[in-house]
Motif scaffolding. Structure first.
Motif, mmCIF file in Angstrom:
data_model
loop_
_atom_site.group_PDB
_atom_site.id
_atom_site.type_symbol
_atom_site.label_atom_id
_atom_site.label_comp_id
_atom_site.label_asym_id
_atom_site.label_seq_id
_atom_site.Cartn_x
_atom_site.Cartn_y
_atom_site.Cartn_z
ATOM 1 N N TYR A 36 0.818 -1.207 0.000
ATOM 2 C CA TYR A 36 0.000 0.000 0.000
ATOM 3 C C TYR A 36 0.857 1.265 0.000
ATOM 4 O O TYR A 36 0.369 2.365 -0.226
ATOM 5 N N GLU A 37 2.166 1.107 0.250
ATOM 6 C CA GLU A 37 3.022 2.278 0.423
ATOM 7 C C GLU A 37 4.388 2.020 -0.211
ATOM 8 O O GLU A 37 4.948 0.932 -0.081
ATOM 9 N N TYR A 38 4.895 3.014 -0.910
ATOM 10 C CA TYR A 38 6.212 2.930 -1.529
ATOM 11 C C TYR A 38 7.078 4.051 -0.954
ATOM 12 O O TYR A 38 6.628 5.190 -0.855
ATOM 13 N N VAL A 39 8.306 3.733 -0.586
ATOM 14 C CA VAL A 39 9.228 4.720 -0.034
ATOM 15 C C VAL A 39 10.326 4.994 -1.061
ATOM 16 O O VAL A 39 11.069 4.091 -1.439
ATOM 17 N N PHE A 40 10.389 6.245 -1.502
ATOM 18 C CA PHE A 40 11.415 6.691 -2.431
ATOM 19 C C PHE A 40 12.399 7.553 -1.664
ATOM 20 O O PHE A 40 11.997 8.536 -1.030
ATOM 21 N N GLN A 41 13.673 7.184 -1.673
ATOM 22 C CA GLN A 41 14.682 7.981 -0.974
ATOM 23 C C GLN A 41 14.963 9.236 -1.789
ATOM 24 O O GLN A 41 15.523 9.170 -2.871
ATOM 25 N N ALA A 42 14.550 10.356 -1.256
ATOM 26 C CA ALA A 42 14.656 11.632 -1.961
ATOM 27 C C ALA A 42 15.854 12.447 -1.481
ATOM 28 O O ALA A 42 15.863 13.674 -1.580
ATOM 29 N N ASP A 43 16.876 11.763 -0.991
ATOM 30 C CA ASP A 43 18.037 12.435 -0.424
ATOM 31 C C ASP A 43 18.740 13.356 -1.419
ATOM 32 O O ASP A 43 19.361 14.346 -1.033
ATOM 33 N N ASP A 44 18.663 13.031 -2.699
ATOM 34 C CA ASP A 44 19.364 13.824 -3.713
ATOM 35 C C ASP A 44 18.585 15.065 -4.140
ATOM 36 O O ASP A 44 19.046 15.802 -5.010
ATOM 37 N N TYR A 45 17.424 15.278 -3.540
ATOM 38 C CA TYR A 45 16.566 16.398 -3.939
ATOM 39 C C TYR A 45 16.389 17.370 -2.785
ATOM 40 O O TYR A 45 16.311 16.967 -1.627
ATOM 41 N N TRP A 77 15.461 13.111 3.195
ATOM 42 C CA TRP A 77 14.010 12.993 3.049
ATOM 43 C C TRP A 77 13.630 11.698 2.359
ATOM 44 O O TRP A 77 14.350 11.197 1.503
ATOM 45 N N ASP A 78 12.496 11.169 2.748
ATOM 46 C CA ASP A 78 11.847 10.088 2.017
ATOM 47 C C ASP A 78 10.572 10.650 1.426
ATOM 48 O O ASP A 78 9.869 11.438 2.069
ATOM 49 N N LEU A 79 10.284 10.247 0.219
ATOM 50 C CA LEU A 79 9.018 10.577 -0.416
ATOM 51 C C LEU A 79 8.160 9.331 -0.314
ATOM 52 O O LEU A 79 8.507 8.290 -0.866
ATOM 53 N N ILE A 80 7.086 9.415 0.456
ATOM 54 C CA ILE A 80 6.191 8.287 0.660
ATOM 55 C C ILE A 80 5.027 8.423 -0.318
ATOM 56 O O ILE A 80 4.364 9.459 -0.351
ATOM 57 N N VAL A 81 4.803 7.380 -1.105
ATOM 58 C CA VAL A 81 3.679 7.355 -2.029
ATOM 59 C C VAL A 81 2.754 6.240 -1.575
ATOM 60 O O VAL A 81 3.189 5.099 -1.399
ATOM 61 N N ALA A 82 1.498 6.576 -1.342
ATOM 62 C CA ALA A 82 0.531 5.592 -0.851
ATOM 63 C C ALA A 82 -0.600 5.416 -1.847
ATOM 64 O O ALA A 82 -1.041 6.384 -2.479
ATOM 65 N N ASP A 83 -1.057 4.190 -1.990
ATOM 66 C CA ASP A 83 -2.274 3.876 -2.735
ATOM 67 C C ASP A 83 -3.421 4.229 -1.783
ATOM 68 O O ASP A 83 -3.578 3.603 -0.731
ATOM 69 N N VAL A 84 -4.207 5.233 -2.113
ATOM 70 C CA VAL A 84 -5.206 5.781 -1.187
ATOM 71 C C VAL A 84 -6.189 4.715 -0.709
ATOM 72 O O VAL A 84 -6.463 4.608 0.494
ATOM 73 N N ARG A 85 -6.723 3.910 -1.620
ATOM 74 C CA ARG A 85 -7.707 2.883 -1.207
ATOM 75 C C ARG A 85 -7.081 1.828 -0.307
ATOM 76 O O ARG A 85 -7.630 1.473 0.736
ATOM 77 N N ALA A 86 -5.908 1.322 -0.696
ATOM 78 C CA ALA A 86 -5.242 0.294 0.109
ATOM 79 C C ALA A 86 -4.808 0.856 1.460
ATOM 80 O O ALA A 86 -4.852 0.160 2.471
ATOM 81 N N LYS A 87 -4.407 2.138 1.485
ATOM 82 C CA LYS A 87 -3.992 2.765 2.742
ATOM 83 C C LYS A 87 -5.166 2.901 3.706
ATOM 84 O O LYS A 87 -5.010 2.711 4.909
#
Length: 151
Positions: A36-45, A77-87
Motif C-alpha cells: 500500500y506504500e512505496y518509499v522513495f529515498q529523496a536524499d538527492d533532492y 528525506w523520504d518521499l512516501i507514495v501511498a495507494d489511497v484505497r489500500a492505505k
C-alpha cells in the motif's frame, strides 16, 4: 488540471522529476505486488524544490497520496507514495504502536544501540502484524551483530 493553477516552472519540474525517477512506474509495480506504500529515498533532492512537485502530484493523481517525510534530523528525506484505497484499509487496522516502540522493545534489554532510528520514521503507526514483524526484524539484526562481535 482540475481548476488548479500551476506555475509553468513547477509543472516542468514535476515532469522532469517523474522522468528522472520513473517514480510512477516503480509505484505501479510495487502496488501490483499488494503493498500500500512505496518509499522513495529523496536524499538527492532539495525539500523546498520537492514541495511544489508534491502539490501538483497530489492534486493531479487523487488515487495516490504523496508525502515528504524527514529523516536524519531533517538532513534527508523520504518521499512516501501511498495507494489511497489500500492505505484506508491498512489504516483501519492500525494499533497505537509505532516503529519506535518496536525498536525500544527489541533493543531495550540488549544494551545495544543502533542508528536504525535515524534511517526510518520512528513515529510511523503499525498494525499488530507489522509491529511484531518489526520487533522480530530488529531482534534478528541484534543476533547478527552479536555473532559478529563474538567471532
Amino acid at each position: 488540471m482540475s481548476g488548479y493553477y500551476y506555475r509553468g516552472k513547477d509543472v516542468q519540474s514535476t515532469l522532469l522529476f517523474l522522468v528522472e525517477t520513473n517514480l510512477l512506474g516503480k509505484v505501479d509495480d510495487y502496488f501490483r505486488d499488494g503493498s500500500y506504500e512505496y518509499v522513495f529515498q529523496a536524499d538527492d533532492y532539495d525539500a523546498e524544490e520537492l514541495k511544489p512537485i508534491l502539490v501538483i502530484l497530489n492534486n493531479s493523481l487523487p488515487f495516490y497520496q504523496f508525502e515528504l517525510v524527514e529523516k536524519y534530523g531533517g538532513h534527508a528525506w523520504d518521499l512516501i507514495v501511498a495507494d489511497v484505497r489500500a492505505k484506508k484499509i491498512h489504516d483501519a487496522n492500525l494499533s497505537d504502536k509505532t516503529l519506535g516502540d518496536a525498536y525500544h522493545e527489541a533493543f531495550s534489554d540488549e544494551g545495544i544501540q543502533s542508528t536504525i532510528m535515524f534511517h526510518q520514521n520512528m513515529n510511523k503507526k503499525l498494525t499488530e502484524k507489522e509491529y511484531q514483524k518489526a520487533v522480530d526484524g530488529y531482534k534478528a539484526f541484534i543476533s547478527v551483530m552479536e555473532e559478529d562481535l563474538n567471532d
